[in-house]
Design a protein around this motif. Structure first.
Motif, PDB file in Angstrom:
ATOM      1  N   UNK A  64       0.836  -1.202   0.000  1.00  0.00           N
ATOM      2  CA  UNK A  64       0.000   0.000   0.000  1.00  0.00           C
ATOM      3  C   UNK A  64       0.880   1.265   0.000  1.00  0.00           C
ATOM      4  N   UNK A  65       0.574   2.189  -0.901  1.00  0.00           N
ATOM      5  CA  UNK A  65       1.403   3.387  -1.068  1.00  0.00           C
ATOM      6  C   UNK A  65       0.518   4.622  -1.128  1.00  0.00           C
ATOM      7  N   UNK A  66       0.974   5.686  -0.481  1.00  0.00           N
ATOM      8  CA  UNK A  66       0.204   6.934  -0.451  1.00  0.00           C
ATOM      9  C   UNK A  66      -0.006   7.479  -1.858  1.00  0.00           C
ATOM     10  N   UNK A  67      -1.183   8.044  -2.077  1.00  0.00           N
ATOM     11  CA  UNK A  67      -1.523   8.669  -3.360  1.00  0.00           C
ATOM     12  C   UNK A  67      -1.500  10.196  -3.230  1.00  0.00           C
ATOM     13  N   UNK A  68      -1.877  10.851  -4.307  1.00  0.00           N
ATOM     14  CA  UNK A  68      -2.082  12.301  -4.344  1.00  0.00           C
ATOM     15  C   UNK A  68      -0.782  13.107  -4.267  1.00  0.00           C
ATOM     16  N   UNK A  69       0.353  12.492  -4.614  1.00  0.00           N
ATOM     17  CA  UNK A  69       1.588  13.263  -4.663  1.00  0.00           C
ATOM     18  C   UNK A  69       1.523  14.381  -5.675  1.00  0.00           C
ATOM     19  N   UNK A  70       0.606  14.267  -6.624  1.00  0.00           N
ATOM     20  CA  UNK A  70       0.436  15.330  -7.609  1.00  0.00           C
ATOM     21  C   UNK A  70       0.040  16.660  -6.993  1.00  0.00           C
ATOM     22  N   UNK A 213      12.405   2.565  -3.411  1.00  0.00           N
ATOM     23  CA  UNK A 213      11.004   2.210  -3.148  1.00  0.00           C
ATOM     24  C   UNK A 213      10.167   3.462  -2.898  1.00  0.00           C
ATOM     25  N   UNK A 214       9.115   3.633  -3.675  1.00  0.00           N
ATOM     26  CA  UNK A 214       8.313   4.850  -3.621  1.00  0.00           C
ATOM     27  C   UNK A 214       7.560   4.968  -2.302  1.00  0.00           C
ATOM     28  N   UNK A 215       7.600   6.159  -1.752  1.00  0.00           N
ATOM     29  CA  UNK A 215       6.810   6.466  -0.554  1.00  0.00           C
ATOM     30  C   UNK A 215       5.456   7.061  -0.929  1.00  0.00           C
ATOM     31  N   UNK A 216       5.339   7.528  -2.175  1.00  0.00           N
ATOM     32  CA  UNK A 216       4.110   8.171  -2.617  1.00  0.00           C
ATOM     33  C   UNK A 216       4.020   8.077  -4.132  1.00  0.00           C
ATOM     34  N   UNK A 217       2.795   7.975  -4.640  1.00  0.00           N
ATOM     35  CA  UNK A 217       2.523   8.033  -6.077  1.00  0.00           C
ATOM     36  C   UNK A 217       1.904   9.384  -6.403  1.00  0.00           C
ATOM     37  N   UNK A 218       2.163   9.876  -7.597  1.00  0.00           N
ATOM     38  CA  UNK A 218       1.591  11.171  -7.970  1.00  0.00           C
ATOM     39  C   UNK A 218       0.099  11.072  -8.267  1.00  0.00           C
ATOM     40  N   UNK A 219      -0.371   9.900  -8.694  1.00  0.00           N
ATOM     41  CA  UNK A 219      -1.778   9.764  -9.031  1.00  0.00           C
ATOM     42  C   UNK A 219      -2.112  10.476 -10.333  1.00  0.00           C
ATOM     43  N   UNK A 220      -3.348  10.364 -10.762  1.00  0.00           N
ATOM     44  CA  UNK A 220      -3.784  11.036 -11.987  1.00  0.00           C
ATOM     45  C   UNK A 220      -3.737  12.549 -11.859  1.00  0.00           C
ATOM     46  N   UNK A 221      -3.899  13.061 -10.635  1.00  0.00           N
ATOM     47  CA  UNK A 221      -3.847  14.513 -10.461  1.00  0.00           C
ATOM     48  C   UNK A 221      -2.458  15.046 -10.784  1.00  0.00           C
ATOM     49  N   UNK A 222      -1.447  14.199 -10.681  1.00  0.00           N
ATOM     50  CA  UNK A 222      -0.104  14.612 -11.060  1.00  0.00           C
ATOM     51  C   UNK A 222       0.227  14.284 -12.498  1.00  0.00           C
ATOM     52  N   UNK A 223      -0.083  13.056 -12.935  1.00  0.00           N
ATOM     53  CA  UNK A 223       0.316  12.625 -14.278  1.00  0.00           C
ATOM     54  C   UNK A 223      -0.472  13.338 -15.369  1.00  0.00           C
TER      55      UNK A 223
END
Length: 628
Positions: A64-70, A213-223
């Protein structure tokens, strides 16, 4: 304070030369710092709100990885641009970028239907066009607007799709933004250079938390946000450079080459397997590289390197004239095709996924049409087309490398007259030498020599023919020599590129049990080739070579280091996790063989033997009938 900001924005808009570089550096540094500071806050917010991406069958991550890095990327970019760029001049474009961020955020939270997301992207692209920016094609207003909208939608989704492995999308976006900033500096567009630099800084700062290893994903709001900004900047900068038509498209495609190549590969391969193009999956370029044996970090770094090559080629493409652009396009396209075909033919689907699912797509039909039309001759026909492009592109490139500056009118006329002669002589010579009958998958040094001889004869024949017709004084010897080198390299690359890439992927593989090979001579080299050709079937991965012969330590055999003699085995067990030694028995006597086996047993290492024997075939039932 407001007056100070207005002064700063005006200075950015009016900047030129090194001043633009200074402002761009400030923007990149500021955005980097903003993201680096804001991302940990976003991570805590995401975990508190339950904004977490859980592992799924069609996703790559396993925890499980945090989202909303965008959010951090958007805020850092927005603050930097608001402080340094005259926003009023680009209000509609920034509004469109905000719209893409909001749409991505909503998709991350509640999930938007594909049709709705596409509609939002159409609106954003429309705002860019309404602001007066478009790709100038010279084919009419309607076509230019349609191509601009297609470009924005395509790149926005391509950057979104490439966000499939830790650090990949942010790194690729940052590299592309560096190239765009450089192009904006060339154009003297200070505001656009600062905007691109802000993207670079924001992507780089986010990469601190997004690389494996990623601590956060950018999500669609970032990409989606990054994809739209990059697509819009490319359109705006090509307009500032005064580029039109295919020249503008070529430059922009180079800047964003990796996302475009990945999206094209996924679209083609899924269509060939009757899989929905819009469906998620583990069949992107990065996934295929890992499937080929690379680690995730190696796969991402390789794609970074490809993106950097494309990014460097873009300014070179802009600075070249039309003929040199054609040559660069040919060789770049050839390299991209070799890479894409090698990666695209890897088996990454389960057997059940190969079953046809209804009517074939038009993409699949188009790709199989040459085979249906030409039958068994489709491969030689494509090889001839490739050679025509290689010979023509190499000859044009030779003229520009020889004369450097723009060709004179007489040189251009001679180039146009001599080009068909060089191509017309080369292709029949290549055919005589069996270029279109050979199986190049297993080509060796003999085939390299064959290419060199064939190209030498073809270029010599063209030189003699042109000299007899136009006079030998009119044919530049420098052009002939450079053309010979370029064509030799191009033909060798086109034939050996697949094998070379496959061998490199095998050598860099982290799959299989690590083993050490005995013998730094020809027997060891043969063993390494056999183990690598077996690939995953052998489940053995050579990591070192040992040999007791004096002077062997420190050498390299097919890219595998020679670590010394048998006394190096304990260190290899400890440091490389070696579990077995592979011993080629054809070149080792019984006493030597026993000595090596005892040395392996002394350190707790298993020992396998590998031999290649040629024997007379006998019938399995021992009957005399088949023998007679």
């Amino acid at each position: 304070m407001l007056r100070l900001l207005e002064t700063l924005r005006s200075s950015v808009a009016d900047a030129s030369g090194l001043t633009i570089l200074l402002f761009a550096g400030v923007a990149a540094t500021a955005a980097f710092g903003f993201v680096a500071g804001a991302t940990p806050l976003v991570i805590r917010l995401a975990r508190a709100r339950g904004w977490v991406a859980n592992p799924a069958a069609d996703r790559w991550h396993t925890t499980p990885t945090a989202l909303m890095g965008g959010i951090a990327i958007f805020v850092a970019f927005g603050v930097t641009v608001l402080l340094m760029v005259p926003v009023g001049e680009y209000l509609l474009i920034f509004a469109a970028a905000l719209l893409m961020f909001v749409a991505g955020f909503a998709d991350d939270r509640v999930g938007l239907k594909p049709v709705l997301k596409l509609l939002v992207q159409f609106v954003a692209a429309g705002l860019l066009v309404a602001a007066g920016w478009r790709l100038e094609t010279g084919l009419g207003e309607v076509f230019s607007v349609g191509l601009t909208v297609f470009w924005v939608l395509g790149i926005t989704n391509a950057v979104n799709l490439v966000d499939n492995m830790d650090g990949l999308s942010s790194g690729i976006a940052g590299i592309a933004a560096v190239s765009l900033a450089a192009m904006a500096m060339i154009a003297g567009a200070g505001a656009l250079a600062v905007t691109a630099a802000a993207v670079t800084g924001a992507a780089g700062g986010f990469l601190l938390y997004n690389f494996k290893p990623a601590k956060v994903f950018m999500g669609d709001c970032g990409s989606l946000f990054l994809g739209f900004v990059l697509a819009s900047l490319a359109v705006m900068i090509q307009a500032e450079l005064g580029m039109r038509g295919l020249n503008a498209i070529g430059m922009m495609v180079l800047v964003l080459g990796v996302p475009i190549m990945d999206t094209t590969l996924v679209t083609v391969v899924r269509s060939l397997h009757n899989r929905p193009v819009s469906q998620g999956g583990r069949d992107h370029t990065s996934h295929r590289l890992v499937h080929a044996g690379l680690s995730e970090k190696q796969a991402v770094l390789l794609l970074y390197a490809l993106a950097a090559v494309f990014a460097v080629l873009a300014p070179v493409f802009y600075a070249s004239d039309i003929r040199l652009r054609v040559s660069l396009t040919i060789f770049t396209f050839l390299g991209a095709v070799i890479f894409a075909v090698q990666i695209g033919t890897l088996e990454v689907y389960e057997k059940s996924e190969h079953e046809p699912g209804g009517r074939r797509s038009w993409v699949a039909a188009a790709l199989t049409f040459p085979r249906l039309l030409l039958g068994p001759a489709w491969k030689p026909a494509l090889a001839i087309v490739a050679d025509v492009l290689i010979v023509g592109g190499g000859f044009v490139l030779a003229h520009h490398l020889r004369f450097e500056s723009a060709l004179t009118a007489s040189q251009e006329r001679f180039l146009l007259v001599s080009l068909p002669v060089v191509v017309g002589v080369s292709i029949p010579v290549f055919a005589v030498f069996g270029f279109y009958r050979a199986v190049w998958r297993h080509a060796g040094s003999y085939d390299v020599a064959r290419v060199v001889v064939a190209v030498s004869l073809a270029i010599s024949g063209a030189f003699v023919g042109l000299g007899l017709v136009h006079g030998f004084g009119s044919v530049s010897r420098g052009v002939i020599v450079i053309a010979w080198m370029a064509i030799v390299l191009g033909v060798i690359f086109s034939r050996f590129g697949f094998r070379g890439l496959r061998s490199w992927l095998t050598a860099a593989s982290v799959l299989g049990s690590p083993v050490v090979v005995y013998g730094a001579g020809e027997e060891g080299a043969s063993t390494l080739r056999i183990l690598r050709d077996e690939g995953k079937a052998s489940n053995l991965r050579p990591v070192a070579v040992v040999d007791d012969a004096p002077g062997s330590r420190g050498r390299s055999l097919h890219g595998v280091p020679v670590m010394g003699g048998l006394d190096a085995l304990p260190g290899l067990i400890r440091d490389a996790g070696v579990t077995e030694l592979v011993l080629p028995t054809n070149h080792v006597g019984p006493e030597e063989r026993d000595r090596i086996i005892r040395a392996c047993r002394d350190v707790g290492l298993s020992c396998r033997t590998l031999s290649v024997d040629i024997r007379l075939a006998e019938p399995s039932d021992g009957s005399q009938e088949l023998r007679d």
